[in-house]
Write an enzyme that holds these catalytic residues in place. Structure first.
Site, short mmCIF file in Angstrom:
data_model
loop_
_atom_site.label_atom_id
_atom_site.label_comp_id
_atom_site.label_asym_id
_atom_site.label_seq_id
_atom_site.Cartn_x
_atom_site.Cartn_y
_atom_site.Cartn_z
N SER A 238 0.86 -1.18 0.00
CA SER A 238 0.00 0.00 0.00
C SER A 238 0.89 1.23 0.00
O SER A 238 2.10 1.12 0.13
CB SER A 238 -0.89 0.01 1.24
OG SER A 238 -0.10 0.19 2.40
N LYS A 239 0.28 2.36 -0.14
CA LYS A 239 1.05 3.60 -0.21
C LYS A 239 2.10 3.71 0.89
O LYS A 239 3.25 4.04 0.63
CB LYS A 239 0.10 4.79 -0.14
CG LYS A 239 -0.67 5.00 -1.44
CD LYS A 239 -0.12 6.16 -2.24
CE LYS A 239 -0.62 6.15 -3.68
NZ LYS A 239 -2.08 6.30 -3.79
#
Length: 471
Positions: A238-239
RNA sequence: GCUCCCUUCGUCUAGCGGUUAGGACGCGGCCCUCUCAAGGCUGAAACACGAGUUCGAUUCUCGUAGGGAGCGCCA
């Protein structure tokens, strides 16, 4: 029929490794079968798509050297075509207008969740909805209510899902803009895509897309759903969890080919082979051999492959990437050793091009001070004699090659009857400013005669000053 | 909650009914050595669990557990 694959990212962010691997697989499969590879930008989400993201994707593809035969196509330029197909479906009764409000749908969903059933549209407007004054309707696809949808996934094998699990999805919003599940079908159909390779988060969309193909009287393509890539720690990327742009791998100092080699091997294998040239990848890759399991991204292995390719590729092929690093780090590498020579001697000792550039700074720039620890240990009065001797030996040296330099250093050590370490270490600190550098002959060779002599003199001065200070 | 998908060393994987379960990264040890590396040799390390099927299951079937995805007028 020739194979036609496509990579269809949405420009709502950068191209990350998961997308890059999907793109690589699409590209490889097309190249392997001598088919066509198409790039299509799925930018129907006007809210979130940005020109910057489009550029980042294009640059990423470019850096990875994944060339496409057709495209990039942009869905936003095909709205007329989608509208045309929606009208056709409407006219044929295969789609219908729906005036249900989002609020009603939302309540319905909640109720269904409470009842423990899968939330889906109940088909209120399916058999003639009532127009609501002032409300523009959406268009829903009339999904079959009976039977099953079956398809043979090239990666997952046979998959079947009952039509009663599916609802009537929206294919056009009130403003007429089309939605994803509809545009992919129209595009893949129009573009004659034969094999859809994409992330496995799309598996659940596939049956409803197949139904749309059938409503259109089109033959669905084959599908291959590849698993996602997990982070270093096995958690979803994820980011905030290591999902970085492929272009950041360039900044980190990876060769595009090393990343491709790593990515192709993540989820696919050819016996025990770990190292693949570009041509070998094309020759040996097959989407049918791709694994079903999500794989964790492992930097250690990427590092190993990167070093392998830095050592193996012709130095002239690595040099341009190293040049990029120097430029990026603000180091002027125009005056000094040739980049090819640098690659040859440094590839053994670094994992990335970034490290290589950082550790090669001293070949192009003089340094102001010695590393404190190294100087304390090696630039002592006992080093004076060896340094003077080597300076003499180097001063008149006619041939400045690793071999002649090795002879010179060994000669001094023999002459003074000391081990190589007594000569090489002080010399190394004098030349490099620290206790770490390539072998001493290569270090001298790359630093060059003039600079070497000057740095030895500087080191001798340092020793003298230090000795005086201690008195 | 419902549907779909996944499960071999820490990680990536080979295996496709009978193997001492192989390789690679990483890790430990030894060798080499002018530093750091690289290289060579070597070591530890895995079939999620339970039932079947079978003479025999890592392999086939079904469950269980664990993990993931989807269930949008996002893609």
């Amino acid at each position: 029929m020739t194979t036609r694959t496509r990579f269809a990212p949405s420009p709502t962010g950068f191209l990350h490794v998961g997308g890059a691997r999907t793109a690589l697989y699409c590209w490889l499969q097309a190249r392997h079968e001598q088919g066509d590879f198409i790039l299509r930008i799925e930018d129907t989400d006007l809210e979130r798509s940005t020109p910057e993201s489009v550029q980042a994707i294009l640059d990423g593809m470019d850096w990875l050297e994944l060339d496409y035969d057709e495209g990039p196509f942009y869905q936003t330029k095909r709205f007329d075509r989608y509208a045309e197909v929606v009208d056709q479906l409407l006219a044929e009764g295969k789609a219908y207008h729906c005036w249900c409000s989002k609020e009603r749908i939302e309540k319905l969903r909640e109720k269904q969740m409470e009842e423990g059933i899968k939330p889906r549209y109940d088909g209120k407007c399916r058999d003639g909805g009532e127009p609501v004054p002032g409300v523009k309707p959406v268009v829903r696809f009339r999904n079959p209510r009976e039977g099953h949808v079956r398809f043979d996934d090239r990666v997952r094998g046979p998959i079947a899902i009952s039509n009663d699990e599916l609802d009537d999805l929206v294919i056009a919003r009130p403003d007429g803009s089309p939605t994803y599940n509809f545009t992919v079908v129209v595009d893949d159909w129009d573009m004659k895509v034969t094999l859809v390779i994409r992330g496995d988060d799309h598996i659940n969309n596939t049956p409803r897309q197949i139904n749309i193909y059938e409503a259109l009287g089109a033959k669905p393509p084959e599908f291959a759903h590849v698993p996602m890539i997990l982070g270093d720690d096995g958690a979803r990327l994820s980011k905030r969890h290591g999902a970085v742009s492929v272009l950041q791998y360039r900044e980190m100092g990876y060769l595009p080919h090393a990343l491709n080699n790593y990515l192709v091997r993540l989820g696919w294998s050819h016996g025990d082979q770990e190292v693949f040239s570009r041509q070998e990848m094309i020759d040996l890759f097959s989407i049918d051999g791709v694994n079903r399991k999500a794989a964790a991204f492992d930097y250690d292995k990427l590092n190993w492959l990167n070093q392998h390719w830095m050592k193996t590729l012709p130095p002239a092929d690595v040099a341009p990437h190293l040049a990029w690093q120097f430029e990026h780090l603000g180091i002027d590498a125009s005056q000094g050793p040739a980049l090819e020579d640098l690659v040859t001697v440094q590839a053994d000792r670094v994992k990335t091009l970034k490290e290589m550039a950082e550790q090669s700074r001293m070949f192009y720039e003089d340094f102001d001070s010695f590393d404190a620890g190294a100087a304390k240990k090696h630039l002592r009065p006992v080093a004076e004699a060896p340094l003077r001797a080597i300076r003499e030996a180097l001063r008149d040296l006619q041939s400045w090659t690793p071999a002649s330099l090795d002879d010179a250093v060994r000669g001094v050590a023999a002459e003074l009857e000391v081990g190589m370490g007594k000569v090489a270490q002080p010399l190394r600190v004098a030349l490099a400013g620290s206790g770490v550098s390539p072998s001493i002959d290569k270090t001298l060779w790359l630093v060059g005669q003039e600079r070497s002599l000057a740095r030895i003199t500087k080191a001798l001065e340092y020793i003298a000053v230090r000795a005086a200070g201690q008195d």
